[in-house]
Structures are given as C-alpha cells and as structure tokens.
Design an enzyme around this catalytic site. Structure first.
Site, PDB file in Angstrom:
ATOM      1  N   PRO A  21       7.065 -45.770  -3.384  1.00 10.87           N
ATOM      2  CA  PRO A  21       7.502 -46.503  -4.699  1.00 10.87           C
ATOM      3  C   PRO A  21       8.342 -45.959  -5.341  1.00 10.87           C
ATOM      4  O   PRO A  21       9.131 -46.649  -6.106  1.00 10.87           O
ATOM      5  CB  PRO A  21       6.097 -46.835  -5.597  1.00 10.87           C
ATOM      6  CG  PRO A  21       5.061 -46.166  -4.519  1.00 10.87           C
ATOM      7  CD  PRO A  21       5.538 -45.336  -3.535  1.00 10.87           C
TER       8      PRO A  21
ATOM      9  N   GLU B  24      -2.208 -39.389  -2.358  1.00  8.80           N
ATOM     10  CA  GLU B  24      -1.159 -39.440  -3.434  1.00  8.80           C
ATOM     11  C   GLU B  24       0.099 -39.183  -3.020  1.00  8.80           C
ATOM     12  O   GLU B  24       1.127 -39.573  -3.988  1.00  8.80           O
ATOM     13  CB  GLU B  24      -1.802 -38.197  -4.616  1.00  8.80           C
ATOM     14  CG  GLU B  24      -2.953 -38.566  -4.930  1.00  8.80           C
ATOM     15  CD  GLU B  24      -3.349 -40.089  -5.482  1.00  8.80           C
ATOM     16  OE1 GLU B  24      -2.506 -40.540  -6.272  1.00  8.80           O
ATOM     17  OE2 GLU B  24      -4.401 -40.817  -4.806  1.00  8.80           O
TER      18      GLU B  24
ATOM     19  N   ARG C 172      15.325 -57.870  13.034  1.00  6.37           N
ATOM     20  CA  ARG C 172      15.669 -59.175  13.402  1.00  6.37           C
ATOM     21  C   ARG C 172      17.237 -59.333  13.313  1.00  6.37           C
ATOM     22  O   ARG C 172      17.753 -60.337  13.833  1.00  6.37           O
ATOM     23  CB  ARG C 172      15.282 -60.077  12.443  1.00  6.37           C
ATOM     24  CG  ARG C 172      15.244 -59.786  11.053  1.00  6.37           C
ATOM     25  CD  ARG C 172      14.395 -60.699  10.269  1.00  6.37           C
ATOM     26  NE  ARG C 172      14.528 -62.142  10.426  1.00  6.37           N
ATOM     27  CZ  ARG C 172      15.285 -63.080   9.873  1.00  6.37           C
ATOM     28  NH1 ARG C 172      16.252 -62.135   9.035  1.00  6.37           N
ATOM     29  NH2 ARG C 172      15.433 -64.043  10.118  1.00  6.37           N
TER      30      ARG C 172
ATOM     31  N   ASP D  27      20.244 -66.978   6.192  1.00  6.05           N
ATOM     32  CA  ASP D  27      19.171 -66.449   5.639  1.00  6.05           C
ATOM     33  C   ASP D  27      19.563 -66.382   4.199  1.00  6.05           C
ATOM     34  O   ASP D  27      20.412 -66.097   3.712  1.00  6.05           O
ATOM     35  CB  ASP D  27      18.713 -65.123   6.167  1.00  6.05           C
ATOM     36  CG  ASP D  27      17.880 -65.467   7.534  1.00  6.05           C
ATOM     37  OD1 ASP D  27      17.368 -66.303   7.801  1.00  6.05           O
ATOM     38  OD2 ASP D  27      17.685 -64.354   7.977  1.00  6.05           O
TER      39      ASP D  27
HETATM   40  N1  ADE Z   1       4.064 -46.532  -0.161  1.00  4.77           N
HETATM   41  C1  ADE Z   1       3.374 -47.036  -1.176  1.00  4.77           C
HETATM   42  N2  ADE Z   1       3.928 -48.070  -2.001  1.00  4.77           N
HETATM   43  C2  ADE Z   1       5.219 -48.184  -1.445  1.00  4.77           C
HETATM   44  C3  ADE Z   1       6.216 -48.936  -1.903  1.00  4.77           C
HETATM   45  N3  ADE Z   1       6.088 -50.039  -2.746  1.00  4.77           N
HETATM   46  N4  ADE Z   1       7.272 -49.208  -0.950  1.00  4.77           N
HETATM   47  C4  ADE Z   1       7.372 -48.430  -0.021  1.00  4.77           C
HETATM   48  N5  ADE Z   1       6.487 -47.537   0.302  1.00  4.77           N
HETATM   49  C5  ADE Z   1       5.165 -47.320  -0.382  1.00  4.77           C
END
Ligand code: ADE
Length: 255
Positions: free
Chosen positions: A89, A116, A154, A169
């Site tokens: 994230p 984590e 793709r 797309d």
């Molecule tokens: N691992 C955990 N959450 C994630 C996300 N939002 N994007 C990519 N990898 C992740």
C-alpha cells in the site's frame, strides 16, 4: 514475457492468473509465470520466514535472507534482466500507463509480502519499484500481484483477440477517459431499450455518441481525470451538450 512471483503462496497467484485472457496468454506462450517460495529457502527445522519487529508492535516482519535467496534464485533462472516490483500500500499507484510500461519489459519479478511487511533493508537492496493497487490494505501482496499480472498480460501483443482490442478500454483512448456504456441484444427489454444511435449504422454518429458518453461519465464519476479547460473544442462541445441534456445537473462532485 516472463513473470516470476516470489510469495509464500505462489500457486495462489498462478491459479488466479490461470483463467481467461491471462490463461490464454500462457497457452499462447506470450507469458510464462514461475513461482518461488521463500520458505523453500528458509533455514532450520521450522523454516522460519518471519520474526518480531524491532521496536515492538503487533505483527511479524518477513526476514531478509529467505526472501533474498528466493529472489536470487528467480533472477538466476533466466538471463533476461528483470524489474523487481514489491506490492504494498506504500507503493506508487498502478495505472494503465504503468501497466503499458511493464508490458514492454522482458521480465518482471513480483515480490509479495505477508504479515506486517518486509525488512526494509531487503527492499532497499533488491527492489526497483513499489506499486500499490489502491488505497486500501490487503492481507498480502498476492491479490495485488495477480492484478498486475492480469493488467499486463492482456496488453501483450496477441493476448487479446481482435474483438477484444484493448485500445477501446477505459483509460486507453485519447485523453485517458472512462469507457462508454455497451449494449447487446435484445433491442427492447423490460429494463429499457438500446440508445437508437447505436442502431443507426452511422459510424461517425456512433463514434461521436461514444466519445460524448465517455466524456460525460468521466466528468460525473471521476472528475480527477478530466480538465474541461484542456479538452479540445470538439470535446468541450460534446461534454457541454451531455450536461445540458441532463438539465445542467452536471457539476462534478467537490473533490
Ligand atoms: N499489499 C497489501 N495491500 C496492498 C495494496 N493496496 N496494493 C498492493 N499491495 C498490497
């Protein structure tokens, strides 16, 4: 293209990627997926891959060495240079432009974390790029890796049949707009009828209508993707007509 997955659950990603367009890309030998499990490179009876975080706090952190050994094994399996991507994230957002860029590379190694996170030293030493698939937290990188594999596969030349062409797309056409609505038979249905212009056979009119729908939808749903002042004169006229038809109720929501 070759994509290596470094993950505690490499079969999970491969299975997610085994169907539809991505499965077909593999059958057509446009894409080869290979999995590497850090647990196979872990030491001791317990084959430990994680440990408690220094400084305290909840959760576990993935150890450097099993991941590093798995990455090295993946790299050594093919002489083509690989871009190493860590899914998290904290990464830069995955976009269609990024998917296009990645689809032009010979090789990717996707590193999936669990728990984590991953010891930062491993990331600093081995990872070229960190990508996120959105502002939410998954319990591991595997689903995100499968998303990357799908978005990239793709776009490989020959992966889509002509009828599925990626050029139409969302995000792909002129200006990176959302896709227009689509309809198929029957023309009349209790849920509504097909917009007459699509039945007209007038290809220029149909293209104009689709462009207008794309502009209007993007304006209403994703105002962050569209800047009225930077549209061409023709696009601005189409958008304004779209909004006027809706009775002027077309101001984009406040960002
Ligand atoms: N691992 C955990 N959450 C994630 C996300 N939002 N994007 C990519 N990898 C992740």
């Amino acid at each position: 293209m070759r994509i290596d997955l470094v993950s505690l659950f490499p079969e999970f990603v491969a299975q997610l990627a085994g169907h539809g367009v991505v499965g077909r890309a593999q059958e057509r030998a446009l894409l080869a997926l290979h999995g590497w499990n850090p647990r196979d490179h872990a030491e001791g009876n317990y084959r430990r891959v994680d440990d408690r975080p220094f400084g305290g706090g909840p959760g576990m952190v993935m150890l450097i060495d099993p991941l590093r050994a798995a990455l090295q094994a993946a790299r050594a399996a093919d002489p083509a240079p690989a871009r190493v991507i860590y899914l998290s994230p904290q990464g830069a957002p995955l976009t269609q432009a990024k998917a296009r860029e990645l689809a032009g590379l010979p090789r990717l190694i996707l590193l999936c974390g669990r728990y984590e996170g991953v010891d930062e030293r491993l990331l600093a030493a081995e990872v070229d790029e960190e990508l996120s698939i959105g502002d939410y937290v998954l319990s591991g990188g595997e689903l995100a890796a499968a998303v990357v594999v799908d978005a990239v596969a793709r776009l490989l030349p020959g992966a889509l049949n002509d009828a599925e062409s990626a050029a139409q797309d969302s995000f792909e056409g002129e200006g990176g707009l959302l896709d227009c609505p689509h309809y198929t038979r029957p023309v009349e249905h209790p849920l509504g009828s097909v917009p007459p212009v699509l039945l007209s056979g007038n290809h220029a009119e149909i293209a104009r209508w689709r462009r207008q729908q794309s502009l209007g939808r993007t304006w209403l749903r994703r105002p962050d993707l569209i800047d009225r002042d930077r549209l061409s004169k023709a696009d601005r006229a189409l958008l304004d007509a779209f909004l006027a038809e809706r009775g002027g109720r077309g101001a984009p929501p406040e960002a």
